[in-house]
Each structure stands twice: as structure tokens, then as C-alpha cells.
Design a protein around this motif. Structure first.
Motif, PDB file in Angstrom:
ATOM      1  N   GLN A   1       0.829  -1.208   0.000  1.00 55.64           N
ATOM      2  CA  GLN A   1       0.000   0.000   0.000  1.00 55.64           C
ATOM      3  C   GLN A   1       0.863   1.258   0.000  1.00 55.64           C
ATOM      4  OE1 GLN A   1      -3.174  -0.445  -0.645  1.00 55.64           O
ATOM      5  NE2 GLN A   1      -2.857  -2.659  -0.455  1.00 55.64           N
ATOM      6  N   LYS A   2       2.196   1.071   0.010  1.00 49.75           N
ATOM      7  CA  LYS A   2       3.104   2.223  -0.056  1.00 49.75           C
ATOM      8  C   LYS A   2       3.369   2.522  -1.527  1.00 49.75           C
ATOM      9  CE  LYS A   2       5.233   0.918   4.338  1.00 49.75           C
ATOM     10  NZ  LYS A   2       6.325   0.113   4.933  1.00 49.75           N
ATOM     11  N   TYR A   3       2.546   3.393  -2.090  1.00 55.22           N
ATOM     12  CA  TYR A   3       2.595   3.579  -3.540  1.00 55.22           C
ATOM     13  C   TYR A   3       3.844   4.297  -4.013  1.00 55.22           C
ATOM     14  CZ  TYR A   3      -1.729   1.204  -4.219  1.00 55.22           C
ATOM     15  OH  TYR A   3      -2.674   0.216  -4.281  1.00 55.22           O
ATOM     16  N   GLU A   4       4.465   5.109  -3.125  1.00 55.31           N
ATOM     17  CA  GLU A   4       5.721   5.751  -3.537  1.00 55.31           C
ATOM     18  C   GLU A   4       6.811   4.685  -3.724  1.00 55.31           C
ATOM     19  OE1 GLU A   4       5.516   5.877   0.977  1.00 55.31           O
ATOM     20  OE2 GLU A   4       4.155   5.873  -0.735  1.00 55.31           O
ATOM     21  N   VAL A   5       6.755   3.635  -2.854  1.00 55.17           N
ATOM     22  CA  VAL A   5       7.713   2.528  -3.013  1.00 55.17           C
ATOM     23  C   VAL A   5       7.379   1.711  -4.251  1.00 55.17           C
ATOM     24  CG1 VAL A   5       8.638   0.426  -1.946  1.00 55.17           C
ATOM     25  CG2 VAL A   5       8.093   2.422  -0.516  1.00 55.17           C
ATOM     26  N   LEU A   6       6.100   1.409  -4.420  1.00 51.95           N
ATOM     27  CA  LEU A   6       5.679   0.640  -5.602  1.00 51.95           C
ATOM     28  C   LEU A   6       6.088   1.348  -6.892  1.00 51.95           C
ATOM     29  CD1 LEU A   6       2.084  -0.794  -5.057  1.00 51.95           C
ATOM     30  CD2 LEU A   6       4.250  -2.031  -5.200  1.00 51.95           C
ATOM     31  N   ALA A   7       5.960   2.673  -6.903  1.00 52.48           N
ATOM     32  CA  ALA A   7       6.308   3.427  -8.113  1.00 52.48           C
ATOM     33  C   ALA A   7       7.778   3.239  -8.456  1.00 52.48           C
ATOM     34  CB  ALA A   7       5.975   4.912  -7.924  1.00 52.48           C
ATOM     35  N   ILE A   8       8.611   3.222  -7.430  1.00 51.38           N
ATOM     36  CA  ILE A   8      10.049   3.006  -7.673  1.00 51.38           C
ATOM     37  C   ILE A   8      10.305   1.591  -8.186  1.00 51.38           C
ATOM     38  CG2 ILE A   8      12.300   2.832  -6.524  1.00 51.38           C
ATOM     39  CD1 ILE A   8      11.243   5.117  -4.634  1.00 51.38           C
ATOM     40  N   GLU A   9       9.629   0.623  -7.570  1.00 47.89           N
ATOM     41  CA  GLU A   9       9.804  -0.763  -8.028  1.00 47.89           C
ATOM     42  C   GLU A   9       9.288  -0.941  -9.462  1.00 47.89           C
ATOM     43  OE1 GLU A   9       9.600  -2.940  -3.646  1.00 47.89           O
ATOM     44  OE2 GLU A   9       7.943  -3.209  -5.075  1.00 47.89           O
ATOM     45  N   PHE A  10       8.188  -0.259  -9.765  1.00 47.76           N
ATOM     46  CA  PHE A  10       7.680  -0.299 -11.137  1.00 47.76           C
ATOM     47  C   PHE A  10       8.737   0.226 -12.108  1.00 47.76           C
ATOM     48  CE2 PHE A  10       3.401  -1.020 -12.918  1.00 47.76           C
ATOM     49  CZ  PHE A  10       2.846  -1.731 -11.886  1.00 47.76           C
ATOM     50  N   GLU A  11       9.325   1.348 -11.751  1.00 49.32           N
ATOM     51  CA  GLU A  11      10.362   1.929 -12.614  1.00 49.32           C
ATOM     52  C   GLU A  11      11.494   0.932 -12.825  1.00 49.32           C
ATOM     53  OE1 GLU A  11      11.673   6.352 -12.283  1.00 49.32           O
ATOM     54  OE2 GLU A  11      13.281   5.160 -11.366  1.00 49.32           O
ATOM     55  N   GLU A  12      11.888   0.272 -11.758  1.00 49.67           N
ATOM     56  CA  GLU A  12      12.991  -0.700 -11.845  1.00 49.67           C
ATOM     57  C   GLU A  12      12.651  -1.867 -12.769  1.00 49.67           C
ATOM     58  OE1 GLU A  12      14.772   0.125  -7.336  1.00 49.67           O
ATOM     59  OE2 GLU A  12      13.767  -1.777  -7.804  1.00 49.67           O
TER      60      GLU A  12
ATOM     61  N   ILE B   1     -11.399 -17.770   6.441  1.00 54.32           N
ATOM     62  CA  ILE B   1     -10.484 -16.635   6.497  1.00 54.32           C
ATOM     63  C   ILE B   1      -9.997 -16.315   5.099  1.00 54.32           C
ATOM     64  CG2 ILE B   1      -8.118 -16.000   7.156  1.00 54.32           C
ATOM     65  CD1 ILE B   1      -8.643 -17.137   9.889  1.00 54.32           C
ATOM     66  N   ILE B   2     -10.048 -15.032   4.752  1.00 53.21           N
ATOM     67  CA  ILE B   2      -9.510 -14.584   3.459  1.00 53.21           C
ATOM     68  C   ILE B   2      -8.530 -13.457   3.742  1.00 53.21           C
ATOM     69  CG2 ILE B   2     -10.058 -13.631   1.196  1.00 53.21           C
ATOM     70  CD1 ILE B   2     -12.825 -14.840   1.484  1.00 53.21           C
ATOM     71  N   GLU B   3      -7.305 -13.626   3.233  1.00 55.32           N
ATOM     72  CA  GLU B   3      -6.293 -12.605   3.509  1.00 55.32           C
ATOM     73  C   GLU B   3      -5.293 -12.500   2.366  1.00 55.32           C
ATOM     74  OE1 GLU B   3      -3.598 -13.640   6.724  1.00 55.32           O
ATOM     75  OE2 GLU B   3      -4.093 -15.748   6.517  1.00 55.32           O
ATOM     76  N   GLY B   4      -4.702 -11.306   2.242  1.00 54.70           N
ATOM     77  CA  GLY B   4      -3.601 -11.133   1.308  1.00 54.70           C
ATOM     78  C   GLY B   4      -3.993 -10.665  -0.079  1.00 54.70           C
ATOM     79  N   TYR B   5      -5.281 -10.514  -0.345  1.00 53.39           N
ATOM     80  CA  TYR B   5      -5.724 -10.087  -1.675  1.00 53.39           C
ATOM     81  C   TYR B   5      -6.016  -8.584  -1.709  1.00 53.39           C
ATOM     82  CZ  TYR B   5      -6.642 -15.062  -2.682  1.00 53.39           C
ATOM     83  OH  TYR B   5      -6.527 -16.413  -2.879  1.00 53.39           O
ATOM     84  N   GLU B   6      -5.609  -7.944  -2.773  1.00 54.43           N
ATOM     85  CA  GLU B   6      -5.913  -6.518  -2.948  1.00 54.43           C
ATOM     86  C   GLU B   6      -7.421  -6.262  -2.914  1.00 54.43           C
ATOM     87  OE1 GLU B   6      -3.895  -4.044  -2.971  1.00 54.43           O
ATOM     88  OE2 GLU B   6      -5.043  -2.371  -3.799  1.00 54.43           O
TER      89      GLU B   6
ATOM     90  N   VAL C   1     -11.738  -1.331   4.918  1.00 57.52           N
ATOM     91  CA  VAL C   1     -10.495  -2.086   4.702  1.00 57.52           C
ATOM     92  C   VAL C   1      -9.566  -1.257   3.814  1.00 57.52           C
ATOM     93  CG1 VAL C   1      -9.472  -4.182   3.741  1.00 57.52           C
ATOM     94  CG2 VAL C   1     -11.670  -4.292   4.953  1.00 57.52           C
ATOM     95  N   THR C   2      -8.342  -1.023   4.287  1.00 60.38           N
ATOM     96  CA  THR C   2      -7.440  -0.133   3.555  1.00 60.38           C
ATOM     97  C   THR C   2      -6.173  -0.834   3.082  1.00 60.38           C
ATOM     98  OG1 THR C   2      -6.425   0.542   5.638  1.00 60.38           O
ATOM     99  CG2 THR C   2      -8.245   1.905   4.817  1.00 60.38           C
ATOM    100  N   THR C   3      -6.050  -2.125   3.378  1.00 60.78           N
ATOM    101  CA  THR C   3      -4.847  -2.836   2.957  1.00 60.78           C
ATOM    102  C   THR C   3      -5.149  -4.300   2.654  1.00 60.78           C
ATOM    103  OG1 THR C   3      -2.686  -3.678   3.685  1.00 60.78           O
ATOM    104  CG2 THR C   3      -4.268  -3.149   5.414  1.00 60.78           C
ATOM    105  N   HIS C   4      -4.366  -4.845   1.721  1.00 54.90           N
ATOM    106  CA  HIS C   4      -4.494  -6.268   1.391  1.00 54.90           C
ATOM    107  C   HIS C   4      -4.061  -7.136   2.558  1.00 54.90           C
ATOM    108  CE1 HIS C   4      -0.346  -5.147   0.672  1.00 54.90           C
ATOM    109  NE2 HIS C   4      -0.012  -6.405   0.753  1.00 54.90           N
ATOM    110  N   GLU C   5      -3.399  -6.541   3.556  1.00 50.98           N
ATOM    111  CA  GLU C   5      -2.961  -7.342   4.702  1.00 50.98           C
ATOM    112  C   GLU C   5      -4.108  -7.594   5.684  1.00 50.98           C
ATOM    113  OE1 GLU C   5       0.376  -4.930   5.811  1.00 50.98           O
ATOM    114  OE2 GLU C   5       1.759  -6.145   4.602  1.00 50.98           O
ATOM    115  N   HIS C   6      -5.254  -7.022   5.428  1.00 49.08           N
ATOM    116  CA  HIS C   6      -6.456  -7.267   6.222  1.00 49.08           C
ATOM    117  C   HIS C   6      -6.784  -8.759   6.267  1.00 49.08           C
ATOM    118  CE1 HIS C   6     -10.592  -6.754   7.677  1.00 49.08           C
ATOM    119  NE2 HIS C   6     -10.990  -7.528   6.681  1.00 49.08           N
ATOM    120  N   ILE C   7      -7.261  -9.206   7.399  1.00 48.03           N
ATOM    121  CA  ILE C   7      -7.744 -10.594   7.534  1.00 48.03           C
ATOM    122  C   ILE C   7      -9.259 -10.557   7.688  1.00 48.03           C
ATOM    123  CG2 ILE C   7      -7.714 -12.666   8.970  1.00 48.03           C
ATOM    124  CD1 ILE C   7      -4.817 -11.907   9.744  1.00 48.03           C
TER     125      ILE C   7
END
Lengths: 200, 200, 200, 200
Positions: C139-150, D110-115, D123-129
Motif C-alpha cells: 500500500q506504499k505507492y511511492e515505493v511501488l512506483a520506484i519498483e515499477f520503474e525498476e 479466512i480470506i487474507e492477502g488479496y488486494e 479495509v485499507t490494505t491487502h494485509e487485512h484478515i
């Protein structure tokens, strides 16, 4: 011509079913020695009669816009070897892709025992054994055309030809019959695929 | 007649779902001793009331165009054995094909424990056990008609009959009820198929 | 602009296929340094041009209603790293979700041997090997953006990027090309998924 | 009321997806202490606002045609226990049926890890359970209503409740939110089902 409109409707329907994704697939109809055929690279979901090329039995363009597909020569071979064929449908589906990959080493797939075999012209019983040849995929279409000719002669009763991990060619005496063959074969491929690979 | 229009709408919908591919399937509605039924070989995707044949309870044609399907006698047997039946639907689906093939040696399939069993008339609980007979497929329809009669008597509570690797026959007191039975049974076949064969 | 209408039509079609459920997915088109992009949280099944935001290449909003999606920065990275890209499609599908989860530890998925690879621009043979990078979801999109660039630099020939258990990003020189890539890749993911996991 | 039209549109769409076969499923919307709800036995494929019953929070009928479904009490329990809920959707799908059967002995899934978990409100993160309770199916609706109350209290963060081999209940602050939850959960059930049972 009504057959051309039916061919386009069939192509649009194939797209809607996911059988001609990403501009894949090609479709043709013949009257006498003239053939109307999809050019290369068109989105089949919106195909209309004006999109078609007109070619002769040697694949030479007689009219229409666009560039012939590399697979045009496979259509002309089928029309030559199956004198009664008036329409040809070529689609890419998940199940024909998977079955052709699986049986590629053997060179053919056998389907038997299903009532839906009677959807194939001349078949009057589920006890029919349909043997469909599989050709290894290639980008050398002049070679593929020769192999197509060979398997069409070696399997005179086959209602289709599979290109491995590529797709199915089927045909009929009309667009309606070609479409019936397509629906029957794809149903049988899915049933057989699920049966063979444990689903069930 | 409104029931005939509903029957045609149901047939078109079955085609759209892939349950009547390649001109397969047949459909009928009865009022008194007259039956309107699909003739052989029609594309069910575009079925309209004018396409139907009118026959009597012996299968003799009273009116309409086209040739009766070989399976007409199975419809008349069902109407005789299930006095309340006013509509019959016969479809070919992937899941009824695969389940019938799997349980063919045993001669019946059992479905139990699903809430959707309550979609079958007279069933008020998921604890119901639905036992659907399976008849080996054949092209000898006079023999099949006798076997149909036998299983309809042997399984008086069954809401359908399966022909192995061929398809399902189901019926109802109206087209709407027959369609409800069809939707319920096909849902249950898919759920049971996936459960039994590991998907899950 | 015609491209914007095509983008919305593509988004609506993705929804209809189940590829953008629950307001997921995002879609953009670029002309010069301006980008029209879906804002966060919209139902893609009814997307129309007036719904889109206009942003610049840094992701700053120039016009339109709604709030930019957190994934906007991934679009601008792709437009910077793939100079010819004019449209980007991002979808959530069952098969890209399952394949990305499976190959996440390795960091990429390889697809080879299928005719449909020719649906990807510049690919002229089924012998092509398509290597698609997989980035761990975050969920850290600034990090994801860098990884995308890579990964866009590390895989200069890739036609898409997968976010693990999240979805696919693909692009093209036009909406039509991006859609062709999407249809080809999703077909290949399904075929490969069924092949790898025994169905078949 | 616009919400009632949206509810009916959602029900028709569920039918079209095969999520409410054979007149199954039920749907409601609430404003204040009044609830508009589908009566028993209707074909959801053609549902229109005039078909709905109006009831109060005790399930007493205030107006409209038809007979209340036996499951009406489950709706009123949800509205009481989830004060913000304005709409409830109940569907029968292949994947929720199979998953609920599999995890029934444990009592929850249980469902976890999916966007796509982010499709669930709050729910704000895929890390939600996401932990969804499963209740054993029963035809004793007064007992089920009590069990529903218990699990809604025991699982205050759950976005849905499963009835084993029966179906899913989900809800939202609007029809749109309830539909988003439904689409997210069913996507996750299918992904999880295929992952767990080897397809993949």
C-alpha cells in the motif's frame, strides 16, 4: 450476400464468447471460386461485411481493403480438399489450446461416446469415433499449407484440424453448418478436457 | 399462447448459456392432449413460436413445419407418466454430461444437503435426497422410450432423467416451473461435479 | 476525444467480464503530457468520459471531478518509462491473481509456445518467450512506483507488470492496442493457469 | 425510490450471473424502520419495484403483493445488528456453496492477502484478515435468526455471513456498497476456492 452477413455475425459471436481474443481468429465464406475472408489484425468483435477481402482460390486479392492474413493459404487448401465446404471458421479457445498441446505428440485427438458428436454432419450415432488431426504450430505458412493438405487427405472424415497451442479450423457446407460444427467440437473439447484433467 | 412464447424464450436462453449448442436440445409444452414441440435440427438461439410442431400424445404431427425429432417419443412418455407435466426441457450441458458419464455404471446420481434442492417442486428442506436415474444412451428411441417409462415409474419422485453423456430431461407444471427445475438441477450438477472431482 | 470514449467502453467491457469487480481497476489514456484517468472508487460498469480526471505527468490534477486513485503514480511511471504508451489498463482477474500469487517468490512469470503471444506488439512467432515481472503488493505507492520503474527498465520487452494477488498493468500505443494486449495476456494466463494446476 | 430501482437492477444482474438461480436469493433495502424486500418464489431475472413487499423491522407486512420469504427474519436481524446497513443481498453461487461446505466444520472462513479485500468498507490494505462466519443450514428460521444474531455480535467486523451449502448474506450502507461487497466477496471466494482445491 446473406452468407457474408452470417459469417460476420458468427465472428462477432465468437469474439463475445472469448473464442477470438486480441484480433485472433479468421473466417471465410466461398461462392464458386471466390472467397470473402477476414483480413489480418481486425477486432472480430465489431466485424462487418465491408471489412472482408475478396480473394480467389489461389489467395490472390480481388477486392476489398486490408492485408490478407498469413493464414489465408490454409483456407484455400481446405476449400480445395473439401469440395463441399462453403465456410471456414478458425478460433482460438482455452480448451482447444490445452487439448491440442496435450495430444500434440500423438498427432491426433479422439472423441467418442458423446451424443453431441451428432452435431457433426454425417454422424448419426454417439458411437461415432471422431479423430481430429493435430499439426505442430509454425510460422512457415507454405509448410503448414502442405501439412494441412496431407492431414485433410489422411483424415478424410475429420470435421476439423487443430494447430497445436494455436487453434481449431472447422468448416461446413454453409455458415450455419460450420457454426454447428464449431459449437459441437468446442463443447466436446471442454467436456473431454475436464474429464481427462480431473475436473472431472 | 403465452406458454409457447415462454418456451421459446427459455430455449433461446438455454442456447445463450451454452446449454443447447449445435442445434441440440429439444423443448415442448402441452395443453390437454396437444403438444407444441421443437422439430429436429433447429438453432435454438433464434427459436420462435412459428418454428414449433404440433403433435398429439402419440407423437403424430397435427400441424407446423419441419420434421419431428427422434426424441419426440421421450416427451410423450414423460407427459403420460407425469400427469401434471405441462412443459419439458431437454438440454446438453458440460456438467450434466460429465456427471452422467461418471455415475452411469451405478444407474443414478444422488444429490443431497444443498439449499437449492428447494428449487424442486415439493421439496421443503435441504435435507431432501434427490435421486436422479441415468439411462445408457442409445439411438434406438423405441427402446429408450420403454426405459424412460420404467425409470419414471421406478423413481416416482425424481425431478429429472439423465441420458448418459447426452443430457438432462426435466419438466414442470408450467414452463416457469420446468425452467426453475432446470436451473436448480444444473446448479446442483455443477456444484456436485466440482466437489466430486477436486475443483473442489 | 475518441480515445477517451474507447477507454470508457473498454472499462465497461472489463467490468462485464468480471475483470474489474467492486469498483476495482483503473484506466488511463495520454495525449502529449496530459492524461485522462479514472478517479478512485468508481463503478467501472457505467464509466463515461465525464467521470475521468485530467492530470499531468507528475500526477497533479488539472481538471475533472473526483479524487485521484492511489495508483495514479503507477500510470505516470509507465508513461515515462514506455515513451510510446498512450493507454494503460489495470484489471483484477481470477487468473492473473492466482498466477501472480504462485510465481511471486520467483519474481516473474514466463509464457511461451502459444500462438496468441502474437497478440503482443512486436511479437511475430509463437516461439517468443514473454517474461512478465511480478512485484510484491504494497500500500506504499511511492515505493511501488520506484519498483515499477525498476522492473520496467529491467524487463524492457515486457508487455505487462503483475502486482502479486492484486492485478495486471498493461499498455499500448492506443486504447485498441492496450486492449489487444490485455485480451492476449488474460487468455494466456488462463491457459497457463489451467495447464499448470491440473485442469489441465 | 432510486434505491429500490437499484436493488431490483442488482437482483436482475445477480440472476444473469447465475447467482440467483431457480427463484433463489432475496434482496432488501431499508429506509428508517421500513424495509422493501423480495417476496418468496419470484424469478429474480425480471424483478421490478412493484414486486417488492414493504415490511417493518419486526417483519410484519405493511404493503405489497406476495408472501414474505422464510428468510425475512434474517434480514431484520441484520438491520438490527448492523445499524448502518441500508441494503442486504443474499445470493446462491457455486463458489460460496463449495467454500461454505468445506469450512463448515470449522465455523468460519479466512480470506487474507488479496488486494480486492479493499473492496470491503473500512479495509485499507491487502494485509487485512477477513473472517466470515459460517452457520450450519437449517429450515428452522427462528433458530437461524438467533444464530445470525450471535455471529453478527461475535464477528463485529465481518462483511458477510455464510449459510453452509446455501449462500451468502452481505450488506452495505447503500445498494451500491452492498453490491461492491458482494462482488468483492464472490471474487475472493472464487480465487480462494480455485487456490485451495487445486485449480490452482
Amino acid at each position: 450476400m446473406q452468407e457474408i452477413e452470417q459469417l460476420c455475425a458468427t465472428a462477432r459471436e465468437c469474439y463475445a464468447r472469448g473464442w477470438a481474443p486480441a484480433t485472433s481468429g479468421n473466417f471465410s465464406v466461398r461462392w464458386g471460386s471466390r472467397i470473402a475472408i477476414t483480413p489480418t489484425g481486425l477486432d472480430k468483435g465489431v466485424l462487418v461485411p465491408q471489412d472482408l477481402l475478396e480473394i480467389d482460390m489461389n489467395g490472390s486479392v480481388l477486392g476489398g481493403r486490408g492485408r490478407p492474413s498469413a493464414e489465408t493459404s490454409l483456407h484455400t487448401v481446405i476449400y480445395r480438399e473439401r469440395a463441399h465446404a462453403r465456410a471456414i471458421l478458425h478460433v482460438h479457445t482455452i480448451w482447444n489450446t490445452l487439448l491440442s498441446a496435450r495430444f500434440d505428440p500423438r498427432g491426433y485427438i479422439i472423441i467418442e461416446g458423446y451424443e453431441l458428436l451428432k452435431g457433426l454432419s454425417g454422424v448419426t450415432t454417439h458411437e461415432h469415433i471422431e479423430k481430429i488431426p493435430i499439426i505442430e504450430n509454425s510460422q512457415k505458412y507454405e509448410v503448414l499449407a502442405i501439412e494441412f493438405e496431407e492431414v485433410l487427405r489422411a483424415y478424410p472424415d475429420a470435421h476439423g484440424v487443430l494447430l497445436s497451442r494455436h487453434g481449431l479450423y472447422t468448416w461446413g457446407e454453409s455458415v450455419a453448418e460450420a457454426r454447428r460444427h464449431l459449437e459441437a467440437l468446442e463443447f466436446l473439447f471442454e467436456a473431454e478436457g475436464r474429464r481427462l484433467f480431473g475436473q472431472p
